[in-house]
Design a protein around this motif. Structure first.
Motif: not given
Length: 133
Positions: A1-15, A47-48
């Motif tokens: 599992m790529n870590f960036s995919r995990c972070l993109s799932a959290l993006a709506p909450l962070a916005r 995140f990067k």
């Protein structure tokens, strides 16, 4: 599992998070478009760096078997990630909040990094209990 995919799932909450309203009474700066844009740019840079550091650990440590294992089980990664946030707060003159976050990081990981310390990219602290930077 790529870590960036995990972070993109959290993006709506962070916005939905708003800078300056997280800690009442600290940093009473207004939420202008420039401040929010600066916050979003900094958050993405953090995140990067986190993704880059996880890849670096996977390359350097033969015991690291997956992205998820590194993210969940490596206290050095947690210490560096918390330091990046506390260092950003330190630069923005939120010294008390930065020191509190640094103390939380020390409690959780056993690794103390002063928020004013400048550390480079891809720092890997392995078995770091008692390390002070």
């Amino acid at each position: 599992m790529n870590f960036s995919r995990c972070l993109s799932a959290l993006a709506p909450l962070a916005r939905n998070a708003r800078l300056g309203q997280c800690v009442a009474g600290l940093g009473q700066e207004s939420l202008t478009d420039d401040n929010v844009q600066s916050y979003n740019t900094t958050r993405m840079a953090i995140f990067k760096h986190l993704d880059e550091e996880i890849n670096s650990i996977r390359v350097r440590d033969p015991a690291a078997r997956s992205y998820l294992e590194v993210f969940l089980c490596y206290p050095g990664l947690k210490a560096v990630a918390l330091h990046r946030v506390s260092h950003w707060l330190w630069i923005k003159n939120w010294h008390l909040t930065a020191r509190l976050l640094s103390g939380i990081g020390r409690f959780l990981t056993g690794i103390e990094i002063h928020p004013g310390a400048k550390i480079g990219r891809r720092l890997f602290i392995d078995h770091g209990m008692g390390v002070v930077i």
